[in-house]
Design a protein around this motif. Structure first.
Motif, PDB file in Angstrom:
ATOM      1  N   THR A  66      -5.213   6.358  -2.137  1.00 59.75           N
ATOM      2  CA  THR A  66      -3.945   6.946  -1.708  1.00 59.75           C
ATOM      3  C   THR A  66      -2.768   6.100  -2.170  1.00 59.75           C
ATOM      4  O   THR A  66      -2.742   4.884  -1.945  1.00 59.75           O
ATOM      5  N   LEU A  67      -1.811   6.747  -2.807  1.00 62.93           N
ATOM      6  CA  LEU A  67      -0.525   6.138  -3.133  1.00 62.93           C
ATOM      7  C   LEU A  67       0.491   6.611  -2.110  1.00 62.93           C
ATOM      8  O   LEU A  67       0.677   7.816  -1.920  1.00 62.93           O
ATOM      9  N   ALA A  68       1.138   5.655  -1.442  1.00 61.30           N
ATOM     10  CA  ALA A  68       2.211   5.972  -0.498  1.00 61.30           C
ATOM     11  C   ALA A  68       3.490   5.330  -1.014  1.00 61.30           C
ATOM     12  O   ALA A  68       3.536   4.114  -1.222  1.00 61.30           O
ATOM     13  N   LEU A  69       4.497   6.137  -1.225  1.00 63.71           N
ATOM     14  CA  LEU A  69       5.779   5.660  -1.741  1.00 63.71           C
ATOM     15  C   LEU A  69       6.748   5.432  -0.597  1.00 63.71           C
ATOM     16  O   LEU A  69       6.938   6.306   0.254  1.00 63.71           O
ATOM     17  N   GLY A  70       7.349   4.250  -0.597  1.00 61.65           N
ATOM     18  CA  GLY A  70       8.379   3.984   0.383  1.00 61.65           C
ATOM     19  C   GLY A  70       9.688   4.642  -0.017  1.00 61.65           C
ATOM     20  O   GLY A  70       9.951   4.851  -1.201  1.00 61.65           O
ATOM     21  N   GLU A  71      10.486   4.961   0.968  1.00 62.62           N
ATOM     22  CA  GLU A  71      11.819   5.475   0.681  1.00 62.62           C
ATOM     23  C   GLU A  71      12.707   4.309   0.261  1.00 62.62           C
ATOM     24  O   GLU A  71      12.513   3.177   0.701  1.00 62.62           O
ATOM     25  N   PRO A  72      13.687   4.559  -0.602  1.00 57.40           N
ATOM     26  CA  PRO A  72      14.572   3.473  -1.041  1.00 57.40           C
ATOM     27  C   PRO A  72      15.189   2.729   0.140  1.00 57.40           C
ATOM     28  O   PRO A  72      15.783   3.331   1.033  1.00 57.40           O
ATOM     29  N   GLY A  73      15.000   1.408   0.152  1.00 56.28           N
ATOM     30  CA  GLY A  73      15.586   0.568   1.177  1.00 56.28           C
ATOM     31  C   GLY A  73      14.886   0.592   2.519  1.00 56.28           C
ATOM     32  O   GLY A  73      15.325  -0.086   3.459  1.00 56.28           O
ATOM     33  N   ASP A  74      13.789   1.312   2.660  1.00 55.65           N
ATOM     34  CA  ASP A  74      13.102   1.456   3.951  1.00 55.65           C
ATOM     35  C   ASP A  74      11.773   0.726   3.893  1.00 55.65           C
ATOM     36  O   ASP A  74      10.834   1.168   3.236  1.00 55.65           O
ATOM     37  N   ASP A  75      11.655  -0.397   4.608  1.00 57.84           N
ATOM     38  CA  ASP A  75      10.440  -1.204   4.550  1.00 57.84           C
ATOM     39  C   ASP A  75       9.420  -0.837   5.618  1.00 57.84           C
ATOM     40  O   ASP A  75       8.446  -1.567   5.839  1.00 57.84           O
ATOM     41  N   ALA A  76       9.593   0.291   6.287  1.00 56.22           N
ATOM     42  CA  ALA A  76       8.658   0.689   7.340  1.00 56.22           C
ATOM     43  C   ALA A  76       7.260   0.890   6.767  1.00 56.22           C
ATOM     44  O   ALA A  76       7.090   1.347   5.641  1.00 56.22           O
ATOM     45  N   PHE A  77       6.262   0.516   7.562  1.00 63.27           N
ATOM     46  CA  PHE A  77       4.869   0.742   7.171  1.00 63.27           C
ATOM     47  C   PHE A  77       4.164   1.459   8.310  1.00 63.27           C
ATOM     48  O   PHE A  77       4.292   1.057   9.460  1.00 63.27           O
ATOM     49  N   PRO A  78       3.413   2.533   8.010  1.00 66.11           N
ATOM     50  CA  PRO A  78       3.119   3.099   6.686  1.00 66.11           C
ATOM     51  C   PRO A  78       4.363   3.657   6.003  1.00 66.11           C
ATOM     52  O   PRO A  78       5.286   4.093   6.684  1.00 66.11           O
ATOM     53  N   PRO A  79       4.379   3.641   4.672  1.00 69.19           N
ATOM     54  CA  PRO A  79       5.538   4.165   3.945  1.00 69.19           C
ATOM     55  C   PRO A  79       5.824   5.611   4.308  1.00 69.19           C
ATOM     56  O   PRO A  79       4.918   6.415   4.494  1.00 69.19           O
ATOM     57  N   ALA A  80       7.111   5.932   4.386  1.00 66.67           N
ATOM     58  CA  ALA A  80       7.522   7.255   4.853  1.00 66.67           C
ATOM     59  C   ALA A  80       7.646   8.282   3.738  1.00 66.67           C
ATOM     60  O   ALA A  80       7.868   9.462   4.017  1.00 66.67           O
ATOM     61  N   GLY A  81       7.525   7.863   2.492  1.00 70.18           N
ATOM     62  CA  GLY A  81       7.727   8.779   1.373  1.00 70.18           C
ATOM     63  C   GLY A  81       6.514   9.615   1.040  1.00 70.18           C
ATOM     64  O   GLY A  81       5.514   9.653   1.771  1.00 70.18           O
ATOM     65  N   VAL A  82       6.597  10.280  -0.099  1.00 73.45           N
ATOM     66  CA  VAL A  82       5.553  11.192  -0.544  1.00 73.45           C
ATOM     67  C   VAL A  82       4.258  10.425  -0.823  1.00 73.45           C
ATOM     68  O   VAL A  82       4.289   9.224  -1.140  1.00 73.45           O
ATOM     69  N   ARG A  83       3.132  11.126  -0.697  1.00 73.07           N
ATOM     70  CA  ARG A  83       1.822  10.527  -0.964  1.00 73.07           C
ATOM     71  C   ARG A  83       1.075  11.330  -2.020  1.00 73.07           C
ATOM     72  O   ARG A  83       1.213  12.549  -2.112  1.00 73.07           O
ATOM     73  N   TYR A  84       0.283  10.608  -2.797  1.00 71.04           N
ATOM     74  CA  TYR A  84      -0.596  11.213  -3.793  1.00 71.04           C
ATOM     75  C   TYR A  84      -1.986  10.625  -3.589  1.00 71.04           C
ATOM     76  O   TYR A  84      -2.132   9.447  -3.228  1.00 71.04           O
ATOM     77  N   ARG A  85      -3.011  11.469  -3.851  1.00 69.77           N
ATOM     78  CA  ARG A  85      -4.384  11.005  -3.669  1.00 69.77           C
ATOM     79  C   ARG A  85      -5.240  11.348  -4.878  1.00 69.77           C
ATOM     80  O   ARG A  85      -5.067  12.387  -5.504  1.00 69.77           O
ATOM     81  N   MET A  86      -6.176  10.435  -5.165  1.00 70.35           N
ATOM     82  CA  MET A  86      -7.218  10.691  -6.145  1.00 70.35           C
ATOM     83  C   MET A  86      -8.559  10.650  -5.420  1.00 70.35           C
ATOM     84  O   MET A  86      -8.812   9.757  -4.607  1.00 70.35           O
ATOM     85  N   PHE A  87      -9.403  11.615  -5.727  1.00 63.30           N
ATOM     86  CA  PHE A  87     -10.702  11.753  -5.066  1.00 63.30           C
ATOM     87  C   PHE A  87     -11.763  11.029  -5.880  1.00 63.30           C
ATOM     88  O   PHE A  87     -11.959  11.312  -7.050  1.00 63.30           O
ATOM     89  N   VAL A  88     -12.444  10.069  -5.244  1.00 66.30           N
ATOM     90  CA  VAL A  88     -13.559   9.363  -5.873  1.00 66.30           C
ATOM     91  C   VAL A  88     -14.878  10.018  -5.489  1.00 66.30           C
ATOM     92  O   VAL A  88     -15.820  10.071  -6.279  1.00 66.30           O
ATOM     93  N   GLY A  89     -14.963  10.517  -4.270  1.00 63.70           N
ATOM     94  CA  GLY A  89     -16.128  11.290  -3.856  1.00 63.70           C
ATOM     95  C   GLY A  89     -17.239  10.504  -3.217  1.00 63.70           C
ATOM     96  O   GLY A  89     -18.312  11.043  -2.959  1.00 63.70           O
ATOM     97  N   ALA A  90     -16.992   9.217  -2.935  1.00 61.96           N
ATOM     98  CA  ALA A  90     -18.004   8.374  -2.309  1.00 61.96           C
ATOM     99  C   ALA A  90     -17.292   7.298  -1.490  1.00 61.96           C
ATOM    100  O   ALA A  90     -16.114   7.001  -1.723  1.00 61.96           O
ATOM    101  N   THR A  91     -18.013   6.694  -0.547  1.00 60.36           N
ATOM    102  CA  THR A  91     -17.417   5.666   0.299  1.00 60.36           C
ATOM    103  C   THR A  91     -17.712   4.259  -0.203  1.00 60.36           C
ATOM    104  O   THR A  91     -17.369   3.286   0.460  1.00 60.36           O
ATOM    105  N   SER A  92     -18.319   4.161  -1.359  1.00 59.07           N
ATOM    106  CA  SER A  92     -18.542   2.864  -1.990  1.00 59.07           C
ATOM    107  C   SER A  92     -18.206   2.975  -3.474  1.00 59.07           C
ATOM    108  O   SER A  92     -18.516   3.990  -4.110  1.00 59.07           O
ATOM    109  N   PRO A  93     -17.574   1.936  -4.036  1.00 59.19           N
ATOM    110  CA  PRO A  93     -17.310   1.972  -5.477  1.00 59.19           C
ATOM    111  C   PRO A  93     -18.567   1.788  -6.320  1.00 59.19           C
ATOM    112  O   PRO A  93     -18.554   2.085  -7.513  1.00 59.19           O
ATOM    113  N   TYR A  94     -19.644   1.307  -5.717  1.00 59.56           N
ATOM    114  CA  TYR A  94     -20.885   1.094  -6.454  1.00 59.56           C
ATOM    115  C   TYR A  94     -21.371   2.423  -7.031  1.00 59.56           C
ATOM    116  O   TYR A  94     -21.524   3.405  -6.319  1.00 59.56           O
ATOM    117  N   ARG A  95     -21.564   2.454  -8.343  1.00 60.82           N
ATOM    118  CA  ARG A  95     -21.965   3.639  -9.104  1.00 60.82           C
ATOM    119  C   ARG A  95     -20.843   4.683  -9.210  1.00 60.82           C
ATOM    120  O   ARG A  95     -21.076   5.789  -9.673  1.00 60.82           O
TER     121      ARG A  95
END
Length: 288
Positions: A66-95
């Protein structure tokens, strides 16, 4: 938060571009990544955070980056801006390392395109070289070209990776010890955390009829009951995850449990390697 003195000694103003956070599980890696994200706002107008841990994800469901973009000048966490996701399809990076590094590159590119001048990348806790941890981390270094790699160690478990990087000019290495407050979690605790993350993600999900013969299906249309999948847009980003709950394959449709309200914007279906109970949100072999 009680900040270790070593964290405050880092010259934050020297950090820009991608900062890769590397450490084994339960070393305080993600806590430091969140701390660094907020500190970077002292010197950058827009900062991005990439949650790269497919097993113990903090900003999205497991199996995704997950990519979470912060709004300009806003250091709140979790970031309040738009999010993008890439699907890996597994809960481990192995294989599953190739889709993970491809997803990492796609998200970092998107963060830069959205105007982020500093990107905190919190990596997975896989560091064991016998299981490909070293190859994965070096692939991320070579692909993302981080300005700095922060190595968090309990003892010397990362030296096989950090020693050659210290001797190279391709990046800067920042050495930290594991946070004293970091607590080790056993496997059952980690499994329950994953299930809780899935439950939270699917809490407002509804059945959606998916005529899969109208869409590209990757890697192939091998639908099965309980199989986890992603509904992706034309750029390959995950609009939402879904769990196959029924259907008629011969007629070309399946029913998926998903928080996505409609198929508008869906370009492809990406099948994962994980089966997930739609009642308990655990793997079938882990019980209900």
């Amino acid at each position: 938060m009680d900040v270790p003195p070593a964290w405050n000694r880092i010259t934050i103003s020297a950090l820009e571009g991608v900062v890769l956070i590397v450490g084994a599980t339960d070393t305080g890696k993600s806590t430091f990544a969140r701390y660094l994200y907020r500190r970077l706002y002292e010197h950058h107008e827009r900062v991005a955070f990439v949650d790269g841990d497919v097993g113990q994800a903090t900003l999205g469901p497991p199996t995704t980056l997950t990519l979470a973009l912060g709004e300009p000048g806003d250091d709140a966490f979790p970031p309040a801006g738009v999010r993008y996701r890439m699907f890996v399809g597994a809960t481990s990076p192995y294989r599953h390392m190739l889709p993970l590094v491809v997803g990492a590159q796609r998200l970092v590119e998107k963060a830069r395109a959205e105007g982020a001048t500093a990107i905190v990348y919190d990596t997975t806790g896989l560091v064991d070289p016998a299981h490909g941890g070293g190859e994965l981390k070096m692939a991320l270094v070579n692909l993302l070209r981080p300005s700095a790699v922060v190595g968090i160690q309990r003892r010397s478990e990362l030296e096989y990776l950090l020693l050659p990087l210290r001797r190279s000019r391709r990046t800067r290495v920042i050495d930290l010890r594991a946070a004293p407050a970091a607590q080790r979690r056993d496997m059952s605790t980690r499994r329950e955390y994953r299930a809780a993350q899935f439950r939270r993600y699917f809490q407002d999900a509804r059945p959606l009829r998916l005529p899969h013969n109208r869409f590209a299906v990757f890697p192939s249309p091998q639908f099965a009951f309980r199989r986890l999948l992603a509904l992706e847009d034309q750029e390959g980003f995950a609009l939402a995850l879904g769990i196959v709950t029924g259907g008629d394959l011969g007629a070309g449709w399946v029913t998926v449990l998903t928080p996505l309200p409609s198929l508008e914007g869906v370009d492809a279906v990406h099948l994962g390697d994980l089966a997930l109970s739609p009642q308990t949100f655990t793997k079938p072999e882990e019980g209900v």
